[in-house]
Design a protein around this motif. Sequence first.
Motif, PDB file in Angstrom:
ATOM      1  N   ASP A 155      13.663  -1.908   3.093  1.00 46.06           N
ATOM      2  CA  ASP A 155      12.270  -1.557   3.370  1.00 46.06           C
ATOM      3  C   ASP A 155      11.899  -1.832   4.834  1.00 46.06           C
ATOM      4  OD1 ASP A 155       9.575  -0.992   3.225  1.00 46.06           O
ATOM      5  OD2 ASP A 155       9.059  -2.938   2.362  1.00 46.06           O
ATOM      6  N   VAL A 156      11.444  -0.774   5.525  1.00 39.49           N
ATOM      7  CA  VAL A 156      10.933  -0.939   6.893  1.00 39.49           C
ATOM      8  C   VAL A 156       9.548  -0.308   7.048  1.00 39.49           C
ATOM      9  CG1 VAL A 156      13.213  -1.135   7.976  1.00 39.49           C
ATOM     10  CG2 VAL A 156      12.170   1.136   7.695  1.00 39.49           C
ATOM     11  N   GLY A 157       8.902   0.000   5.915  1.00 42.07           N
ATOM     12  CA  GLY A 157       7.551   0.556   5.978  1.00 42.07           C
ATOM     13  C   GLY A 157       7.475   2.071   5.918  1.00 42.07           C
ATOM     14  N   MET A 202       0.852  -1.199   0.000  1.00 40.98           N
ATOM     15  CA  MET A 202       0.000   0.000   0.000  1.00 40.98           C
ATOM     16  C   MET A 202       0.883   1.243   0.000  1.00 40.98           C
ATOM     17  SD  MET A 202      -2.846   1.108   2.820  1.00 40.98           S
ATOM     18  CE  MET A 202      -3.513   2.767   2.835  1.00 40.98           C
ATOM     19  N   ALA A 203       0.629   2.135  -0.940  1.00 40.58           N
ATOM     20  CA  ALA A 203       1.447   3.347  -1.059  1.00 40.58           C
ATOM     21  C   ALA A 203       1.234   4.254   0.150  1.00 40.58           C
ATOM     22  CB  ALA A 203       1.096   4.083  -2.343  1.00 40.58           C
ATOM     23  N   GLN A 233       8.707   6.382  -5.829  1.00 37.86           N
ATOM     24  CA  GLN A 233       9.128   4.977  -5.769  1.00 37.86           C
ATOM     25  C   GLN A 233       9.253   4.508  -4.316  1.00 37.86           C
ATOM     26  OE1 GLN A 233      12.764   5.268  -8.049  1.00 37.86           O
ATOM     27  NE2 GLN A 233      11.759   4.785  -9.983  1.00 37.86           N
ATOM     28  N   MET A 234       9.848   5.340  -3.470  1.00 34.81           N
ATOM     29  CA  MET A 234      10.059   4.945  -2.083  1.00 34.81           C
ATOM     30  C   MET A 234       8.759   4.935  -1.293  1.00 34.81           C
ATOM     31  SD  MET A 234      13.775   6.703  -1.312  1.00 34.81           S
ATOM     32  CE  MET A 234      14.209   5.620   0.060  1.00 34.81           C
ATOM     33  N   ALA A 235       7.770   5.708  -1.760  1.00 38.75           N
ATOM     34  CA  ALA A 235       6.469   5.737  -1.077  1.00 38.75           C
ATOM     35  C   ALA A 235       5.601   4.541  -1.435  1.00 38.75           C
ATOM     36  CB  ALA A 235       5.733   7.035  -1.411  1.00 38.75           C
ATOM     37  N   ASP A 236       6.070   3.699  -2.360  1.00 36.20           N
ATOM     38  CA  ASP A 236       5.307   2.508  -2.721  1.00 36.20           C
ATOM     39  C   ASP A 236       5.119   1.584  -1.526  1.00 36.20           C
ATOM     40  OD1 ASP A 236       4.827   3.185  -5.317  1.00 36.20           O
ATOM     41  OD2 ASP A 236       6.482   2.021  -6.158  1.00 36.20           O
ATOM     42  N   SER A 237       6.076   1.629  -0.582  1.00 40.78           N
ATOM     43  CA  SER A 237       5.996   0.703   0.548  1.00 40.78           C
ATOM     44  C   SER A 237       5.754   1.408   1.882  1.00 40.78           C
ATOM     45  CB  SER A 237       7.289  -0.118   0.629  1.00 40.78           C
ATOM     46  OG  SER A 237       8.415   0.719   0.670  1.00 40.78           O
ATOM     47  N   GLY A 238       5.333   2.672   1.842  1.00 45.54           N
ATOM     48  CA  GLY A 238       5.031   3.373   3.091  1.00 45.54           C
ATOM     49  C   GLY A 238       5.299   4.857   2.991  1.00 45.54           C
ATOM     50  N   ASP A 239       5.080   5.569   4.081  1.00 45.52           N
ATOM     51  CA  ASP A 239       5.276   7.019   4.093  1.00 45.52           C
ATOM     52  C   ASP A 239       6.714   7.384   3.722  1.00 45.52           C
ATOM     53  OD1 ASP A 239       2.675   7.272   4.899  1.00 45.52           O
ATOM     54  OD2 ASP A 239       3.128   7.823   6.964  1.00 45.52           O
ATOM     55  N   MET A 240       6.857   8.499   3.008  1.00 50.72           N
ATOM     56  CA  MET A 240       8.161   9.010   2.611  1.00 50.72           C
ATOM     57  C   MET A 240       8.294  10.444   3.121  1.00 50.72           C
ATOM     58  SD  MET A 240      11.049   8.755   1.022  1.00 50.72           S
ATOM     59  CE  MET A 240      12.330   9.752   0.244  1.00 50.72           C
ATOM     60  N   PHE A 241       9.394  10.727   3.793  1.00 57.46           N
ATOM     61  CA  PHE A 241       9.685  12.066   4.298  1.00 57.46           C
ATOM     62  C   PHE A 241      10.920  12.595   3.577  1.00 57.46           C
ATOM     63  CE2 PHE A 241       7.337   9.888   7.546  1.00 57.46           C
ATOM     64  CZ  PHE A 241       6.506  10.849   8.114  1.00 57.46           C
TER      65      PHE A 241
END
Length: 246
Positions: free
Chosen positions: A182-184, A1-2, A215-223
């Motif tokens: 990947d850690v979410g 989930m993005a 791309q990095m937000a494909d597996s969770g929140d990105m800051f």
Amino acid sequence: MAGRIRIGIGGWVYEPWRGTFYPQGLRQKDELAYVGQHLTATEINATYYSTQKPATFAGWARTVPEGFQFAVKASRYCTNRKRLAEAGDSIAKFVNQGLVELGDRLGPILWQFMPTKQFDPDDFAAFLKMLPASVNGVPLRHALEVRHESFDDPAFLAMAQAAGAAVVLADHEDYPRIEGRDVGFAYGRLMRARADEPTGYAAPAIADWAKTARQMADSGDMFVFFISGAKERNPAAAQALIAALE
């Protein structure tokens, strides 16, 4: 989930932003609210230098809109030490100072290490074991900013992943660019803003970072935070990236 992508800067009190990012005459006490209206995150720098009061965190949370989040920079007393395994008391003091008052505005905790700090597997493993998964029932997310090339090591990456800690993706001339596992959630710090570029980063670089963030937000929140470099340009860089993502 993005996940959701949040873009911000380091702190919110910086004199050169007055009249460039902040409108001329804006009261200093209204600057955080202005950040909340125009960006989607910021790093709290004050916590790196000293302990804050619970009421201070609560006040910051009330000032920004729903969806905005603060990354909290961990105390230097936790990370700037010869033996990280002895940081337990400092870590406990830091996480219990009132972070929970940020409520749903609480983003990740940033643990920043000195450029001279080298990877010592046993010592770093002991440090990671002391990072709490939650405080007063509130889940905590941890991001590790390591700045020595010795951390570009599969053993470190596996250790961080096992601890559920993100490895900060750094864009800097002197620090290694280490891609964590990947850690979410993910965390980037962009430090190459240039004074001669109105948006800090040129348009092609902004477009590249927008692609990376997606791309990095494909597996969770990105800051993503624009910090240091030509610091006066960082708010414009953050706004340019937000626009590129839209």
